[in-house]
Every structure is written in C-alpha cells, then in structure tokens.
Design a protein around this motif. Structure first.
Motif, mmCIF file in Angstrom:
data_model
loop_
_atom_site.group_PDB
_atom_site.id
_atom_site.type_symbol
_atom_site.label_atom_id
_atom_site.label_comp_id
_atom_site.label_asym_id
_atom_site.label_seq_id
_atom_site.Cartn_x
_atom_site.Cartn_y
_atom_site.Cartn_z
ATOM 1 N N THR A 605 0.827 -1.215 0.000
ATOM 2 C CA THR A 605 0.000 0.000 0.000
ATOM 3 C C THR A 605 0.855 1.256 0.000
ATOM 4 O OG1 THR A 605 -1.812 -1.119 1.151
ATOM 5 C CG2 THR A 605 -1.752 1.290 1.274
ATOM 6 N N PHE A 606 1.853 1.306 0.884
ATOM 7 C CA PHE A 606 2.676 2.515 0.978
ATOM 8 C C PHE A 606 3.617 2.663 -0.214
ATOM 9 C CE2 PHE A 606 1.680 2.331 5.631
ATOM 10 C CZ PHE A 606 1.070 3.575 5.694
ATOM 11 N N VAL A 607 4.087 1.555 -0.761
ATOM 12 C CA VAL A 607 4.970 1.631 -1.930
ATOM 13 C C VAL A 607 4.208 2.173 -3.132
ATOM 14 C CG1 VAL A 607 6.240 0.244 -3.620
ATOM 15 C CG2 VAL A 607 6.606 -0.122 -1.180
ATOM 16 N N ARG A 608 2.947 1.796 -3.260
ATOM 17 C CA ARG A 608 2.158 2.188 -4.433
ATOM 18 C C ARG A 608 1.477 3.543 -4.277
ATOM 19 N NH1 ARG A 608 -0.553 -3.842 -4.923
ATOM 20 N NH2 ARG A 608 1.304 -4.890 -5.773
ATOM 21 N N MET A 609 1.541 4.130 -3.089
ATOM 22 C CA MET A 609 0.906 5.433 -2.881
ATOM 23 C C MET A 609 1.666 6.514 -3.632
ATOM 24 S SD MET A 609 -0.265 5.461 1.125
ATOM 25 C CE MET A 609 -0.740 7.179 1.037
ATOM 26 N N GLY A 610 0.938 7.450 -4.206
ATOM 27 C CA GLY A 610 1.572 8.544 -4.930
ATOM 28 C C GLY A 610 1.960 8.121 -6.334
ATOM 29 N N THR A 611 2.699 8.985 -7.002
ATOM 30 C CA THR A 611 3.067 8.747 -8.399
ATOM 31 C C THR A 611 4.487 8.246 -8.620
ATOM 32 O OG1 THR A 611 3.670 11.087 -8.573
ATOM 33 C CG2 THR A 611 1.437 10.470 -9.225
ATOM 34 N N PRO A 612 5.422 8.371 -7.636
ATOM 35 C CA PRO A 612 6.807 7.973 -7.914
ATOM 36 C C PRO A 612 6.920 6.507 -8.338
ATOM 37 C CG PRO A 612 6.683 9.228 -5.880
ATOM 38 C CD PRO A 612 5.281 8.937 -6.283
ATOM 39 N N GLU A 613 7.788 6.267 -9.302
ATOM 40 C CA GLU A 613 8.015 4.913 -9.806
ATOM 41 C C GLU A 613 8.805 4.101 -8.785
ATOM 42 O OE1 GLU A 613 10.146 2.750 -13.673
ATOM 43 O OE2 GLU A 613 10.084 4.942 -13.473
ATOM 44 N N SER A 614 8.530 2.794 -8.733
ATOM 45 C CA SER A 614 9.221 1.916 -7.787
ATOM 46 C C SER A 614 9.772 0.696 -8.514
ATOM 47 C CB SER A 614 8.261 1.468 -6.684
ATOM 48 O OG SER A 614 8.843 0.447 -5.906
ATOM 49 N N LEU A 615 10.991 0.293 -8.123
ATOM 50 C CA LEU A 615 11.620 -0.909 -8.676
ATOM 51 C C LEU A 615 11.539 -2.080 -7.712
ATOM 52 C CD1 LEU A 615 14.836 0.674 -10.278
ATOM 53 C CD2 LEU A 615 12.642 0.138 -11.374
ATOM 54 N N LEU A 616 10.814 -1.891 -6.598
ATOM 55 C CA LEU A 616 10.681 -2.973 -5.625
ATOM 56 C C LEU A 616 9.810 -4.084 -6.209
ATOM 57 C CD1 LEU A 616 10.121 -0.906 -2.354
ATOM 58 C CD2 LEU A 616 12.084 -2.346 -2.861
ATOM 59 N N SER A 617 10.335 -5.287 -6.205
ATOM 60 C CA SER A 617 9.600 -6.431 -6.750
ATOM 61 C C SER A 617 8.722 -7.056 -5.677
ATOM 62 C CB SER A 617 10.588 -7.474 -7.277
ATOM 63 O OG SER A 617 11.346 -8.010 -6.198
ATOM 64 N N ASP A 618 7.826 -7.940 -6.103
ATOM 65 C CA ASP A 618 6.982 -8.648 -5.136
ATOM 66 C C ASP A 618 7.837 -9.472 -4.186
ATOM 67 O OD1 ASP A 618 4.747 -7.567 -6.251
ATOM 68 O OD2 ASP A 618 4.256 -9.310 -7.491
ATOM 69 N N GLY A 619 8.939 -10.008 -4.711
ATOM 70 C CA GLY A 619 9.839 -10.780 -3.855
ATOM 71 C C GLY A 619 10.483 -9.918 -2.793
ATOM 72 N N ASP A 620 10.867 -8.679 -3.173
ATOM 73 C CA ASP A 620 11.446 -7.753 -2.193
ATOM 74 C C ASP A 620 10.445 -7.460 -1.079
ATOM 75 O OD1 ASP A 620 13.810 -7.544 -3.633
ATOM 76 O OD2 ASP A 620 13.082 -5.835 -4.814
ATOM 77 N N LEU A 621 9.201 -7.218 -1.466
ATOM 78 C CA LEU A 621 8.178 -6.874 -0.482
ATOM 79 C C LEU A 621 7.853 -8.067 0.411
ATOM 80 C CD1 LEU A 621 5.790 -4.752 -2.745
ATOM 81 C CD2 LEU A 621 7.446 -3.927 -1.068
ATOM 82 N N GLU A 622 7.826 -9.260 -0.162
ATOM 83 C CA GLU A 622 7.558 -10.457 0.646
ATOM 84 C C GLU A 622 8.669 -10.671 1.666
ATOM 85 O OE1 GLU A 622 7.080 -13.579 -2.156
ATOM 86 O OE2 GLU A 622 5.114 -12.872 -2.862
ATOM 87 N N ARG A 623 9.899 -10.397 1.259
ATOM 88 C CA ARG A 623 11.021 -10.550 2.183
ATOM 89 C C ARG A 623 10.934 -9.519 3.312
ATOM 90 N NH1 ARG A 623 16.443 -8.898 1.599
ATOM 91 N NH2 ARG A 623 16.039 -8.228 -0.534
ATOM 92 N N LEU A 624 10.565 -8.283 2.964
ATOM 93 C CA LEU A 624 10.421 -7.245 3.984
ATOM 94 C C LEU A 624 9.259 -7.548 4.928
ATOM 95 C CD1 LEU A 624 10.970 -4.082 1.739
ATOM 96 C CD2 LEU A 624 12.495 -4.899 3.547
ATOM 97 N N ALA A 625 8.202 -8.181 4.411
ATOM 98 C CA ALA A 625 7.014 -8.458 5.219
ATOM 99 C C ALA A 625 7.270 -9.488 6.308
ATOM 100 C CB ALA A 625 5.873 -8.925 4.321
ATOM 101 N N LYS A 626 8.358 -10.236 6.207
ATOM 102 C CA LYS A 626 8.662 -11.243 7.230
ATOM 103 C C LYS A 626 9.145 -10.610 8.530
ATOM 104 C CE LYS A 626 9.905 -14.782 3.818
ATOM 105 N NZ LYS A 626 10.999 -15.640 3.297
ATOM 106 N N ASN A 627 9.542 -9.360 8.458
ATOM 107 C CA ASN A 627 10.046 -8.680 9.651
ATOM 108 C C ASN A 627 8.891 -8.143 10.488
ATOM 109 O OD1 ASN A 627 13.076 -8.608 8.962
ATOM 110 N ND2 ASN A 627 12.094 -7.824 7.114
ATOM 111 N N GLU A 628 8.990 -8.309 11.777
ATOM 112 C CA GLU A 628 7.910 -7.922 12.682
ATOM 113 C C GLU A 628 7.992 -6.429 13.008
ATOM 114 O OE1 GLU A 628 7.861 -10.435 16.068
ATOM 115 O OE2 GLU A 628 7.425 -12.252 14.917
ATOM 116 N N VAL A 629 7.443 -5.640 12.115
ATOM 117 C CA VAL A 629 7.347 -4.190 12.311
ATOM 118 C C VAL A 629 5.886 -3.798 12.145
ATOM 119 C CG1 VAL A 629 9.698 -3.604 11.613
ATOM 120 C CG2 VAL A 629 7.927 -3.857 9.877
ATOM 121 N N ASN A 630 5.521 -2.674 12.740
ATOM 122 C CA ASN A 630 4.120 -2.258 12.645
ATOM 123 C C ASN A 630 3.902 -1.316 11.462
ATOM 124 O OD1 ASN A 630 4.642 0.508 13.461
ATOM 125 N ND2 ASN A 630 4.805 -0.232 15.582
ATOM 126 N N GLY A 631 2.657 -0.962 11.263
ATOM 127 C CA GLY A 631 2.298 -0.154 10.105
ATOM 128 C C GLY A 631 2.926 1.224 10.110
#
Length: 680
Positions: A605-631
């Motif tokens: 959600t936060f990566v896709r907010m706004g207009t800036p282009e992102s090179l983060l892949s789904d794999g990158d996001l899945e790897r980051l999601a494993k970390n226990e951090v809050n919203g």
C-alpha cells in the motif's frame, strides 16, 4: 497664500466656536423687509479673536450695529471673518451660515449622501476650509449652472462668489500635483473624499476600504494624516461594516502617489488586476460566512488569551466558524448594518462619479478604467440579483476583509485564516478500503458510524439525552491501525476529525472536566468524529489508593454518558479495565499484532501510494514483510527511502530501503541477513 485662499495652517487651526445669531443684538422696533434668509445679500461679521463677540464688518471698518441681529436674520448668508492665522493684517473667512431657503434646497441635492454634513439642521453653518464644498464643487457648479429661477440664481451666486475664492486655488493645486502623479503632505486632504475607496496594504494583504473622514494630527513621533475608514467583516450569520484607521506619516516635499501608504484605489498602478483579485476574495468570503469544513495551505494566525503566533500548515483541515470563534476565542468586531445597494443604481449616478467629484475629474483616465472594471461585475450581479437579492455589490466585495475566523484541527487552536488559502478538501476516498482490520470489523464500524451521523433512528435512553452517542474502544499494540481507523472513517464519511490525546485534557479533575466539556461541545456542534488517543489512564480500574485518579475517571465517565456524537477511544492495553466503562462503550475492537500477510499488504500500500516509480519487486516486499514491524514503522521507512531516491533522481529501489534500515540503531533480522534496525 492670498487673503482669498485658506492656507494649510488655517486648515488645521480653526477651532470650534458658537455661531448662534443670539450673540447679535435684535431691535424689537425693527420692521422686517424680507422673510428669514430671503434678502439677496451677505451679512459680514468680524471678531479680532475667539474671546470677542461678532461685530458687523466692512472692509476697513469694524463697528457695532444695534440692528445687526435683526437685519442679519433676513440675509441669505452670514459670513464671519477673523484675522488670518499667518497674517493678522488680513481677514480670513472663518465660517458661513446659510439662511436662504433657496440655497439650502440646492445644497440638499449637492450633499446628498455626504457623511458629516446635514443640510436639514435649523442653523446650517459651514466652517473654513470648506472641505465638503471642495469635494462636491463640480456638482455644486453644475447645479448652479442648471438653475433656471432668477431669484434662486441670485442667492446661489452669493455663495458661489464667496466660496470660489476659497476652493478654486486648492483645486488648481491638486490638479497640478495629480497630473504629475505626486502629492505633498499638506495636500493629502485634497485627494481623499469621504465615501471613496482607498487602497492600502495591511499585514501584507492588499486591502480596499471605504473612507468616512480624514484629519491631520500630531503625536510624539510627529505629524500624521489620519483616514477614518470602514471595511466589511462577518460573524457567521451576517456581514457588516467595521471601522478602522489608517495613518500616513508626514514627509517633506512631494512623494509619488504610488509610494504613499494609502491612495485612492482607482490610482493603483495595476487596478484591473487588483479589482479582479479583491472582488473574487470578497465573493468567496461572503459564500464562506458560516460553518464550513475545509482544507488550508499557508500561514495562519493562531490566537489564544496568552499569545498570538504565526503558523504554517500544508493541506491541513480547518473549521470556518466565526460565530463559535467569537464565543471561545477573542470576540470579533461589532458589525454595523450594511445599507442596501441595489444593482439598479447605475455606477454613473454614483454621487462621486467623475463629473461630480474634483478628484475623479482630475484623474479621469484612471477613474474611467476603474469604473469599467467594476461595470463588468455589476452586469453579472444584475442578472443574479433576482435569484440572490441579498448579495453584496461589486464595490462591497472589494471592501471585504481577507480573513476568516475558525479553528485549526491540526494544531487544535483558534485561528484566523487567509481567504485566498482556503480550498475544498480532497478526500481520500479509498482510505477506508485500504484499512487492514479483522474480518467483519469494517462493516460493523461503517454501519454504526453512518447511522449515528444521520441520527434518524429515534432511539433514546430511558432518561432523555443519555446514551445517544456511539463510542468505540480500539485496543492493541502501537502501529496496528487504531488511529488510522478513526482517520479513515472520517475520510469515508466526509466529516471533520477532532483528534487529541488524553494527556492534553489536563491533570486535575477540574482541568479535565473543563477541557472535555469544550471538546465534546465542539465535536457536537461541528458533527465531528472525536478521537481521544491513549486513554489508558482513564480506562484502568479505580482503586482506593489513588483518589485523585478516581476523580478523573468519574468526570470522564459522566461526560461519556451524555455525549451524542461518534467517539473513538484508543488504548495500548485493555487489561484491568474499569467495569463502569463496559456500559458506556458500544463496540470494542482488539487489534492483534500484524501477521505476515497484513504486513505485506501494508508494504504494498505505501509503496504504491503517490506517483513515484518503484523498482521494488513482489519478492522484495515479501522478504520485507517477514520482519515484525508495525504499520507506522513501515510508513516511516518508505517515506524516508522515497526522499533518498528523489534526491538521487532515480526510482525507489530495495537499496534505498536497505540504506534507511542500516542507519537505524539496533537489530533488525530480515530472515537472511542482519540489518541495522530495531523495531520500536
């Protein structure tokens, strides 16, 4: 200056004296030849100083005349002279009393609408330097020329012959100055006629005000020229005039008109643009007079009983509500009623039109340009007047204040906002849809809040007025979406959100009661959704060991009982919950710690907010999601990484996120390697 003209020194030195005809003797045996004021002659009186009585005067001869009073009452005019202030060997006109009913009839028309001169007075006396006649001289001349009755003409000529010697030298001097686009301090009075619009700048804002009167004055800092003016303000229900003063400090020689602190508005160098902007601003203020929930970007003035501060916000939410501002902050100005201004009245018939005002006549090109701009808006108003007959006229729109009073929801302070910086709210229509909540909670919250805001179910407590609100308790660890829930609901419902932490309510029971009473009243008045964050201290069970906190909880419970709006309470823990709150809270939602799927959704959600282009892949996001951090932590990481990529002028990539994480202190394990970060 010659005897026939009044010097500026004389302009400022004339005092207030009695002009009553009772000062003169009246012969009881005198047989009147004319009715009061109908003798086509001028009676001349003189006094050597302001302590002496008025005696009959003839050039080179001053004498007492026992019949002066009787004879004088028949004369069309009584002229009083006294030594000229700059030359005692000359006699200057001090005042003129108009007794002729024929002249008075013409003066009724000459000074129609002129403030400060009432031609209906039983004794009509005008003092030197005769400013009213100066400002209306062209009108007076035209009425004199158009007069067909010979007897009336003879009477008018008596006054004209006297005044022309006093007025014409000043008109010639003013015309010479304005032709060269300059003015001297001594002749400032000559370009400011009562009733005309005056341009100035106040607190960095272009302003146009209506002139009522002007005068010269002096203080410890020197001489000044004061302009008594008025502008239009609002109080939430109506608009009205407010008086204000402008001052121009003395200066030597002459000054360019555009360099004076205040000038007639038609002489502004970019008058077309000025009128366009101020007319739009005034029209906007008229439309916003009342209650409005809006967005604001720019500086505003925060006001309290203790201080006045300039603050800045970007896309902040505000409440425009002058009426409530006047109650809880600084009382607004007293408003004088606005006289009706029908669009049927042509601008050409205005008593200060070019042909009837010496200043407009001397600057006719600028005045015609000013009138032409106003005529455009006047035509639009005529077509709209039948639909909205109470709207302000174009000239009245120019006089409107640039400030709206209300409340800043961001800083939680009463404030004054610039009209130009107020704009409609761009609601986040998908905020509620993006909210991550346990299954079924969204639907329940949406239904409860929507029903409460409409207030049409008729349900009430056994005791009228109790339990009419809807109170939700949101509990869970920091950063799991409690505050975001209230914010998203407000966005979804297009309602104001009044957000504050429990700690801001105060420490003592009295402080909490006063603060909470005000907050609840404002939320009710504005139909706002109320968010009281971090309410742990109010929700914990009472004990006999802490009487002070027990009082706070009792006050809090009492206020909740009678609250009639929507309220969100948030807490980081729900253990040891005071039982008395269970009956006050309609819905309790516990937010569990975010699981991997929820964190992945938030990262996306936060990566896709706004207009800036992102090179983060789904794999990158899945790897980051494993970390226990809050919203909240995820949002801050992405925000910082975006700033870094923007500075490098490249799309957001995993390397930017990793760099942000590395500069954080502590341990952050992503499952494959160690990155310098600690969740807090």
């Amino acid at each position: 200056m010659s005897e026939n003209g009044s010097s500026l020194e004389y302009h400022r030195s004339v005092g207030t004296v009695s002009h009553s005809l009772s000062e003169m003797s009246v012969d009881a045996d005198y047989t009147p030849e004319f009715h009061l004021g109908m003798r086509p002659e001028t009676k001349q009186l003189y006094r050597p100083d302001d302590r002496s009585i008025w005696d009959e005067w003839e050039p080179g001869n001053v004498r007492n005349d026992v019949e002066a009073g009787s004879y004088a009452q028949e004369c069309a005019l009584i002229v009083r002279r006294e030594p000229h202030p700059s030359n005692n060997n000359q006699a200057a006109v001090q005042s003129i009393t108009v007794q002729s009913p024929l002249i008075r009839k013409l003066l009724d028309i000459t000074f129609e609408g002129y403030e400060g001169l009432n031609t209906q007075l039983k004794e009509l006396t005008v003092k030197a330097p005769f400013h009213p006649f100066y400002y209306r001289w062209h009108r007076f001349e035209k009425l004199r020329q158009d007069e067909q009755d010979q007897e009336t003409g003879n009477h008018i000529n008596l006054l004209y012959d006297l005044l022309s010697k006093e007025i014409l030298p000043h008109i010639e001097a003013m015309e010479d100055l304005t032709k060269n686009k300059v003015i001297s301090f001594d002749y400032l009075w000559s370009i400011f006629a009562p009733g005309m619009e005056v341009y100035t700048e106040i607190d960095g804002q272009d302003r146009i005000v209506s002139l009522k009167s002007s005068r010269y004055g002096a203080s410890f800092s020197g001489e000044f020229f004061s302009l008594e003016c008025r502008y239009i303000d609002c109080d939430g229900s109506r608009l009205g005039y407010v008086e204000t003063s402008l001052e121009i400090s003395s200066f030597d020689g002459v000054k360019k008109l555009v360099d004076i602190d205040a000038i007639p508005s038609h002489l502004h160098p970019d008058v077309e643009n000025l009128v366009e902007r101020l007319h739009a601003r005034g029209k906007k203020l008229e439309q916003l007079n009342g209650f409005h929930h809006l967005s604001y970007s720019g500086f505003y003035t925060s006001r309290s009983s203790r201080q006045v501060r300039k603050r800045f916000i970007e896309n902040g939410r505000i409440i425009i509500d002058p009426h409530t501002f006047n109650i809880y902050s600084i009382a607004g100005p007293n408003l004088e009623s606005i006289e009706s201004d029908s669009p049927a009245d042509s601008l050409d018939d205005h008593p200060f039109s070019e042909t009837q005002n010496v200043i407009y006549s001397a600057t006719s090109d600028a005045f015609r340009k000013y009138q032409k701009v106003l005529e455009k808006y006047e035509k639009n108003r005529k077509s709209d007047f039948s639909v909205r007959p109470k709207t302000l006229s174009p000239k009245q729109h120019l006089l409107c204040t640039p400030v709206l009073r209300g409340y800043c929801l961001t800083s939680k302070s009463w404030a004054e906002f610039d009209v130009d910086n107020v704009c409609p709210i761009h609601w986040s229509e998908d905020a509620f849809a993006r909210l991550v909540l346990p299954h079924g909670c969204k639907e329940i919250i949406h239904a409860f809040v929507q029903e409460q805001l409409s207030r049409d179910d008729g349900f009430d407590d056994i005791i009228s007025g109790k339990g009419l609100g809807f109170i939700m308790l949101l509990s869970g660890d920091p950063g799991v979406g409690k505050t975001l829930t209230a914010e998203s609901v407000a966005e979804e419902m297009h309602q104001p959100l009044y957000s504050m932490s429990a700690g801001e309510l105060g420490e003592t029971a009295a402080e909490v009661e006063d603060s909470l009473e005000l907050v609840l009243e404002l939320a009710r008045k504005w139909n706002a959704i109320l968010l009281l964050d971090e309410c742990d201290m109010f929700l914990e069970a009472r004990t006999t060991a802490d009487i002070r906190r027990n009082r706070l909880i009792s006050v809090f419970l009492k206020k909740l009982e009678y609250y009639q709006g929507v309220m969100f309470l948030t807490t980081n823990r729900i253990s040891d919950f005071d039982a008395a709150f269970e009956s006050r809270i309609h819905l309790t939602i516990h937010y569990p710690a975010l699981d991997t799927a929820s964190r992945l959704y938030i990262w996306k959600t936060f990566v896709r907010m706004g207009t800036p282009e992102s090179l983060l892949s789904d794999g990158d996001l899945e790897r980051l999601a494993k970390n226990e951090v809050n919203g909240r932590q995820i949002k801050n990481i992405i925000k910082t990484a975006r700033l870094l990529s923007k500075q490098q002028k490249v799309p957001l990539a995993m390397e930017h996120v990793e760099m942000v994480l590395k500069v954080k202190k502590g341990d952050f394990i992503d499952g494959t390697r160690r990155i310098g970060y600690r969740a807090s």
